[in-house]
Design a protein around this motif. Sequence first.
Motif, PDB file in Angstrom:
ATOM      1  N   THR A 528      -7.251  10.491   0.285  1.00 55.14           N
ATOM      2  CA  THR A 528      -7.004   9.595  -0.849  1.00 55.14           C
ATOM      3  C   THR A 528      -5.590   9.053  -0.742  1.00 55.14           C
ATOM      4  O   THR A 528      -4.628   9.814  -0.659  1.00 55.14           O
ATOM      5  CB  THR A 528      -7.175  10.336  -2.187  1.00 55.14           C
ATOM      6  OG1 THR A 528      -8.496  10.864  -2.260  1.00 55.14           O
ATOM      7  CG2 THR A 528      -6.956   9.383  -3.358  1.00 55.14           C
ATOM      8  N   ARG A 529      -5.446   7.739  -0.751  1.00 60.15           N
ATOM      9  CA  ARG A 529      -4.148   7.070  -0.679  1.00 60.15           C
ATOM     10  C   ARG A 529      -3.942   6.252  -1.937  1.00 60.15           C
ATOM     11  O   ARG A 529      -4.882   5.991  -2.699  1.00 60.15           O
ATOM     12  CB  ARG A 529      -4.070   6.162   0.555  1.00 60.15           C
ATOM     13  CG  ARG A 529      -4.206   6.882   1.876  1.00 60.15           C
ATOM     14  CD  ARG A 529      -3.059   7.875   2.092  1.00 60.15           C
ATOM     15  NE  ARG A 529      -1.764   7.211   2.019  1.00 60.15           N
ATOM     16  CZ  ARG A 529      -1.169   6.593   3.043  1.00 60.15           C
ATOM     17  NH1 ARG A 529      -1.772   6.550   4.222  1.00 60.15           N
ATOM     18  NH2 ARG A 529       0.013   6.021   2.900  1.00 60.15           N
ATOM     19  N   ALA A 530      -2.677   5.854  -2.182  1.00 58.45           N
ATOM     20  CA  ALA A 530      -2.351   5.119  -3.410  1.00 58.45           C
ATOM     21  C   ALA A 530      -1.387   3.989  -3.115  1.00 58.45           C
ATOM     22  O   ALA A 530      -0.593   4.053  -2.163  1.00 58.45           O
ATOM     23  CB  ALA A 530      -1.761   6.060  -4.450  1.00 58.45           C
ATOM     24  N   ILE A 531      -1.475   2.958  -3.954  1.00 64.80           N
ATOM     25  CA  ILE A 531      -0.555   1.823  -3.919  1.00 64.80           C
ATOM     26  C   ILE A 531       0.089   1.716  -5.298  1.00 64.80           C
ATOM     27  O   ILE A 531      -0.597   1.766  -6.323  1.00 64.80           O
ATOM     28  CB  ILE A 531      -1.291   0.518  -3.564  1.00 64.80           C
ATOM     29  CG1 ILE A 531      -1.705   0.526  -2.087  1.00 64.80           C
ATOM     30  CG2 ILE A 531      -0.434  -0.700  -3.869  1.00 64.80           C
ATOM     31  CD1 ILE A 531      -2.492  -0.693  -1.670  1.00 64.80           C
ATOM     32  N   VAL A 532       1.432   1.602  -5.344  1.00 66.23           N
ATOM     33  CA  VAL A 532       2.177   1.441  -6.593  1.00 66.23           C
ATOM     34  C   VAL A 532       2.797   0.054  -6.597  1.00 66.23           C
ATOM     35  O   VAL A 532       3.605  -0.270  -5.725  1.00 66.23           O
ATOM     36  CB  VAL A 532       3.262   2.528  -6.754  1.00 66.23           C
ATOM     37  CG1 VAL A 532       4.038   2.308  -8.052  1.00 66.23           C
ATOM     38  CG2 VAL A 532       2.641   3.917  -6.738  1.00 66.23           C
ATOM     39  N   ASN A 533       2.384  -0.757  -7.564  1.00 72.32           N
ATOM     40  CA  ASN A 533       2.881  -2.137  -7.686  1.00 72.32           C
ATOM     41  C   ASN A 533       2.715  -2.895  -6.364  1.00 72.32           C
ATOM     42  O   ASN A 533       3.594  -3.640  -5.938  1.00 72.32           O
ATOM     43  CB  ASN A 533       4.346  -2.152  -8.124  1.00 72.32           C
ATOM     44  CG  ASN A 533       4.555  -1.465  -9.453  1.00 72.32           C
ATOM     45  OD1 ASN A 533       3.700  -1.514 -10.326  1.00 72.32           O
ATOM     46  ND2 ASN A 533       5.695  -0.806  -9.621  1.00 72.32           N
ATOM     47  N   GLY A 534       1.563  -2.653  -5.674  1.00 71.57           N
ATOM     48  CA  GLY A 534       1.235  -3.394  -4.467  1.00 71.57           C
ATOM     49  C   GLY A 534       1.797  -2.818  -3.190  1.00 71.57           C
ATOM     50  O   GLY A 534       1.539  -3.360  -2.113  1.00 71.57           O
ATOM     51  N   GLN A 535       2.570  -1.705  -3.271  1.00 73.10           N
ATOM     52  CA  GLN A 535       3.158  -1.120  -2.084  1.00 73.10           C
ATOM     53  C   GLN A 535       2.633   0.292  -1.876  1.00 73.10           C
ATOM     54  O   GLN A 535       2.535   1.067  -2.829  1.00 73.10           O
ATOM     55  CB  GLN A 535       4.688  -1.078  -2.213  1.00 73.10           C
ATOM     56  CG  GLN A 535       5.343  -2.444  -2.337  1.00 73.10           C
ATOM     57  CD  GLN A 535       5.139  -3.284  -1.088  1.00 73.10           C
ATOM     58  OE1 GLN A 535       5.153  -2.775   0.027  1.00 73.10           O
ATOM     59  NE2 GLN A 535       4.944  -4.592  -1.286  1.00 73.10           N
ATOM     60  N   PRO A 536       2.287   0.670  -0.619  1.00 72.44           N
ATOM     61  CA  PRO A 536       1.837   2.041  -0.369  1.00 72.44           C
ATOM     62  C   PRO A 536       2.902   3.044  -0.797  1.00 72.44           C
ATOM     63  O   PRO A 536       4.104   2.810  -0.641  1.00 72.44           O
ATOM     64  CB  PRO A 536       1.614   2.069   1.156  1.00 72.44           C
ATOM     65  CG  PRO A 536       1.419   0.638   1.543  1.00 72.44           C
ATOM     66  CD  PRO A 536       2.266  -0.160   0.612  1.00 72.44           C
ATOM     67  N   ALA A 537       2.470   4.172  -1.354  1.00 74.73           N
ATOM     68  CA  ALA A 537       3.405   5.184  -1.846  1.00 74.73           C
ATOM     69  C   ALA A 537       2.827   6.565  -1.602  1.00 74.73           C
ATOM     70  O   ALA A 537       1.613   6.767  -1.610  1.00 74.73           O
ATOM     71  CB  ALA A 537       3.688   4.978  -3.335  1.00 74.73           C
ATOM     72  N   GLY A 538       3.739   7.540  -1.398  1.00 72.90           N
ATOM     73  CA  GLY A 538       3.341   8.914  -1.166  1.00 72.90           C
ATOM     74  C   GLY A 538       3.480   9.760  -2.414  1.00 72.90           C
ATOM     75  O   GLY A 538       3.918   9.290  -3.475  1.00 72.90           O
ATOM     76  N   PRO A 539       3.149  11.050  -2.318  1.00 72.55           N
ATOM     77  CA  PRO A 539       3.175  11.933  -3.494  1.00 72.55           C
ATOM     78  C   PRO A 539       4.547  12.050  -4.140  1.00 72.55           C
ATOM     79  O   PRO A 539       4.652  12.295  -5.339  1.00 72.55           O
ATOM     80  CB  PRO A 539       2.713  13.287  -2.923  1.00 72.55           C
ATOM     81  CG  PRO A 539       2.008  12.955  -1.655  1.00 72.55           C
ATOM     82  CD  PRO A 539       2.654  11.738  -1.115  1.00 72.55           C
TER      83      PRO A 539
END
Length: 706
Positions: A528-539
């Motif tokens: 599972t990966r995430a994007i914050v405000n359009g940018q990839p982000a880590g934990p």
Amino acid sequence: MQTEIQPDSLAKPADGAAAPEDYVFALDIGTRSVIGIVGTLEKEKLRISAVEQVEHPKRAMIDGQIEDIEQVSRVAKQVKEKLEKRVGYPLRHVCVAAAGRALKTQKASYELALKQSQVIDEELVCRLEAGAIEAAERQFNPETPDENQPVFYLVGYSVIQYTLDRYPISNLLEHRGQNIGVEVIATFLPREVVDSLYTTMHKTGLEVSSLTLEPIAAMNAAIPQKLRLLNLALVDIGAGTSDIAISKDGGVVGYTMATVAGDEVTEAIMKIYLVDFNTAEEIKLKMSGERDIVFTDILGFEHTVTPEEIRSQTEPVMRALCEEISQRIVQTNGGPPSAVFLVGGGSKLPGMCECVAEYLNLPVTRVAIGGSNFMVHISSSEENVTGPEYATPLGIAVSAALNLINDSFTITLNGSRAKLFRSGKLSVLDVLLMNGFSYNQLISRSGQSMIVELNGEKKIIYGGHPAAARILLNGAESNIAATIKAGDSIDFTPAVAGEDAHPLLGDLVSLEQTCTVFLNGSEFSVGTRAIVNGQPAGPEHPLCARDRVQTFPIKTLRELLIFAGEDETRPYLLNGQLADPESPLAAGDQIEYAPIIIQAEAPPEPVFDEPVQEAEPQTAEVLREDEPPEAAALRVTLNGAPLALKAKPDKTPYRLIDMLNLVDFDLSKPQGNIVLHINGQDSAYLQVLADGDKVEIFWDHTQRPS
């Protein structure tokens, strides 16, 4: 260099007499002079032993506030020493009052919503009033990041109105309700005013045993408690300021002040007759008499004038003073009061009572000079203290005596002597507010929450839990409503607000990572990966309010391409083999772009290094010779060879990409750019094939792949 006198090193009078336990020493530090009164408590009244007054040799006070601490301490020391000689014992503790030049008042309201209809006790009422005080503080002194902003001490507050379930009520105790409210008028003084008084007394060799406001002190002397049911105004007209207190419905409901007083008339006389300040003061004191006044101006000429002429010349200034005082009374009281008492040296100016009555539209008989009513608090006196100038010093002494403030009346707060403003019964709340603690330190608050957007929906991330304030009164758990007595010790641990929400991305979503793959040389985690405000982000990515968070499960090639922002419709090689977009990913997988297709206007003649052999069927299953022709789902020509294809098990249509499995190409070793044609036209991998289509797939050796 002067040696500072400490209280414990004071020389005793010659006879070595010890001070009585119940003595009261009051100092009124005025603009023009310092007045001291020593007395003892006798049958609930004050027995005055001695009174002394020393004028300042030069102006060390401005509008009732200490400007020159050294000079004021010298004058106060003279008053103290004179009194010690007269009473025969050392004076170590003193009661003082703060002037109101910088006094601030503010009305404010506050409500408490109760979780259920419950009995209202003193603790709830104290919390309610403390909330109103905090609201008053915010209104006249908004919070700013400036660390140098003035610090104010609460010196008193009065309740104007309680409400129960939004209906007015005079007393909340023992009632039940779901909503309680209060409107208060709070009074504050800058810390500098209070600290200057303490510093001056320390230099004089005295320890402050009580501190109150000058208008409160004058009110206690001039207007007994039993008269405060009436709407009365007390005006203490000194040299630099006119302090005003208002009583109504049994309590003192407001304080204010005007920066005009007796000095206005003195300065007018200086300008009119060209005399110095001291000469003008002498003329002012004689203007209420009948004899002619003789004086010499600064040029050396002698003049003789009548008191009537002085009064006529200074009448405009006196009327302006009365107008300003009257306006302040009306502003604080909301209208004219029922009656007015004038005290202080400035009240003796001729015509003051009549002029104030005129501006307030009151009968002349409703404005009087205080003095004769002072004796209600006095058992006996060797001095005449009935003059209006004694209202404040006598009020300070009476306030201390009637509240049993003597040399043993001390309150310890967190190990140090507390600063106290005395105007009646004290609670723990009063002491804490008077000593600079704020409402926020009394009531615990949760940390500030944060709202973010998670996959298109609002999500609240709550702040941390607070730590409640702790109050120990004489070592036992207590609360802010507890009444304080002489000698009490308070240990107060302020409430600690909960930590504001500052989450990391990993606190909001579980970013599962099962393995790592490589896309065009870049490392990506499968899971599972995430994007914050359009940018990839880590934990470990910190979140801010209103951040937009999107989560993506990555288990297949298509999901990886969507997350990475790649074109999912173009072909990709998975570990060197042309990959299906739904191919599952495994640890260490290498994903690359498939060779680029050249779009040509006319296809060149195919050139083969070696003949294309028919491959074993894989995705496309070729009809066997022993099977009936009608079993064919699609008939096409591939590189000139006819093909009959069976229907796919999943019933999906055949696409051009399916034909790659039927040609003998090693896509991991490009020999040029691959060319795809359907019926002689350039085509895409995912184009659907129709029955009878002519398909051509070959290497273009004239173009080497980039």
